[in-house]
Design an enzyme around this catalytic site. Structure first.
Site, mmCIF file in Angstrom:
data_model
loop_
_atom_site.group_PDB
_atom_site.id
_atom_site.type_symbol
_atom_site.label_atom_id
_atom_site.label_comp_id
_atom_site.label_asym_id
_atom_site.label_seq_id
_atom_site.Cartn_x
_atom_site.Cartn_y
_atom_site.Cartn_z
ATOM 1 C CG HIS A 375 -0.224 -0.059 2.540
ATOM 2 N ND1 HIS A 375 0.391 1.029 3.120
ATOM 3 C CD2 HIS A 375 -0.030 -1.095 3.399
ATOM 4 C CE1 HIS A 375 0.916 0.682 4.276
ATOM 5 N NE2 HIS A 375 0.693 -0.603 4.474
ATOM 6 C CG HIS A 386 -8.746 7.325 3.568
ATOM 7 N ND1 HIS A 386 -8.682 6.219 2.761
ATOM 8 C CD2 HIS A 386 -7.958 7.035 4.630
ATOM 9 C CE1 HIS A 386 -7.911 5.288 3.310
ATOM 10 N NE2 HIS A 386 -7.469 5.769 4.454
#
Length: 469
Positions: A375, A386
């Site tokens: 990731h 996010h």
């Protein structure tokens, strides 16, 4: 066991409140966003709207959990950012220029659910129309009036955040969100559904002093949770118990929610990136425990990860991987400078991990590193974990994560001594004109500091509970 263990933490909380409070008590500005903050955000939005245009935002829908039980309501972040309103069934309209409607000049309108004694008996007090106007400082109408306002302005362009698709129709209420959305659609309004996402991302990327203050507090609360869990951690605890300890500390300091489902993974479970089950009933003595947990404080969420050995001491293999991840994180954090590309921290961390895995003999060449570090390292945090942003070159007053990790699940094509090691270290970094600041540095990061913290006494030491079957 977990429930009583949490109760005992009250003793710890009383003893340490004075010290911890000095860490989480905010300096000026206040840690409550006021109506002036939200008014300024609407003005900032208005300046970016073309002439004779309007921006339309709908509140988030109520989401059903099961049958007649709904999830705890969470307002759409853009809607909250612009209004401060935390109830459902609402619409915000922001005009580029003042409009004369029903004989009055308005530049923005908030349509809210009116007071309803029966509904409030079950679900709590509503602000209502007058309360919303007074509290939020915006011209407010009942949401039942929304339909009559749709075509009264002289407009050429409508901008709208994409309409929610998971709204339910409450047949008892002709002004629920479903009805408001259907009224909008019935007008055959041709709306741009992309422009506002870009504009709001640009606005929310750069945090104001008030927002940074809230993020500091959310991050500090999360770090305090990590510290207490390090002190309380013992082999044979369950993953759920560890999660509960974190969230108790959050609640103690006024963080009513987590910003995302807590990730507590022991051993091989730590190799699952978004493991949220917390299902392991007993953590083994030699296992690592990966804890990715973030407190949400007044809408703003932290995102902090630490990985610790259940028995308080890293094995040689665990230490080698941990220090490699830490070295990669340090390299990534050093790239958090105004003007650097958003991918710079990830690229720096990736290079360190690739070289390190080759040296340890876990991979043969650097191209294989993605197997164990799959990731990126960074995303914005704010009203979303996010958070919205441009994901372009770094700007001052943005807050991002830097979170490299190495995950070697059982059965991996390497020496078995590495199997079951999952390590992630994540910190929340404020980018400024003068460099970067690690907001979560309070939580121990190095092997030595973690082992030192885990050797400290806890309010839970010597506390025993009977087993139940």
């Amino acid at each position: 066991m977990a429930a009583i263990r949490l109760c005992v933490l009250l003793v710890w909380a009383t003893i340490t409140a004075a010290t911890a409070q000095s860490r989480v008590s905010p300096d000026k500005p206040s840690d409550t966003l006021d109506k002036e903050f939200h008014r300024q955000r609407r003005e900032q939005l208005r300046k970016q709207l073309p002439a004779r245009s309007v921006a339309v935002f709908f509140a988030a829908p109520v989401r059903n959990r099961s049958n007649d039980v709904d999830h705890y309501y969470h307002q759409d972040p853009d809607f909250y950012y612009l209004t401060g309103y935390t109830e459902p069934n609402a619409v915000l309209i922001v005009y580029a220029e003042p409009q004369t409607i029903n004989g009055k000049q308005v530049k923005e309108l908030l349509f809210v659910q009116p007071n309803n004694a029966q509904a409030e008996l079950w679900n709590g007090k509503r602000l209502g129309v007058e309360g919303s106007a007074a509290t939020l400082g915006i011209t407010t109408q009942p949401n039942t009036a929304f339909k009559s306002y749709l075509d009264k302005a002289d407009l050429q362009q409508v901008y709208i955040k994409p309409l929610p698709t998971d709204v339910r129709d409450d047949e008892r209420d002709n002004a629920d969100l479903y009805s408001l959305v259907e009224q909008f659609r019935a007008k055959n309004v041709k709306a741009d559904e992309k422009a506002l996402e870009i504009v709001m991302g640009q606005m929310r990327e750069e945090k104001t002093p008030e927002e940074i203050n809230l993020l500091r507090k959310a991050v500090t609360i999360s770090a305090l949770g990590q510290i207490e869990v390090m002190k309380a951690m013992q082999p044979n605890m369950s993953e759920l118990e560890v999660q509960g300890l974190h969230e108790f500390v959050h609640n103690k300091y006024g963080a009513h929610h987590v910003g995302y489902p807590s990730i507590v993974g022991a051993g091989n479970n730590g190799c699952v990136l978004h493991y949220i089950e917390s299902g392991k009933p007993s953590i083994s003595n030699n296992e690592l425990v990966l804890m990715d947990v973030g407190a949400e404080y007044k809408g703003y969420t932290a995102d902090v990860t630490r990985t610790i050995p259940a028995n308080g001491k890293f094995s040689p293999e665990q230490k080698a991987i941990y220090e490699l991840v830490l070295k990669a994180q340090d390299a990534g954090i050093e790239q958090c400078k105004v003007g650097n590309d958003f991918s710079a921290p990830g690229q720096a961390a990736q290079e360190v991990i690739a070289e390190g895995l080759v040296k340890l003999g876990i991979i043969k060449n650097k191209s294989e590193a993605r197997r164990y570090f799959p990731h990126g390292t960074s995303h914005y945090i704010g009203l979303d974990v996010h958070d919205a942003g441009t994901y372009g070159p770094f700007k001052a007053n943005s807050v991002i994560t830097v979170e490299p990790g190495i995950y070697i699940p059982d059965g991996s094509p390497c020496d078995k001594k590495w199997w079951g090691i999952g390590i992630r270290i994540e910190d929340d970094i404020l980018i400024t004109d003068k460099g970067w600041e690690n907001l979560s540095k309070l939580a121990p990061r190095t092997v030595a500091d973690i082992e030192k913290a885990m050797a400290q006494p806890s309010a839970l030491d010597d506390f025993k509970l009977p087993e139940i079957k």
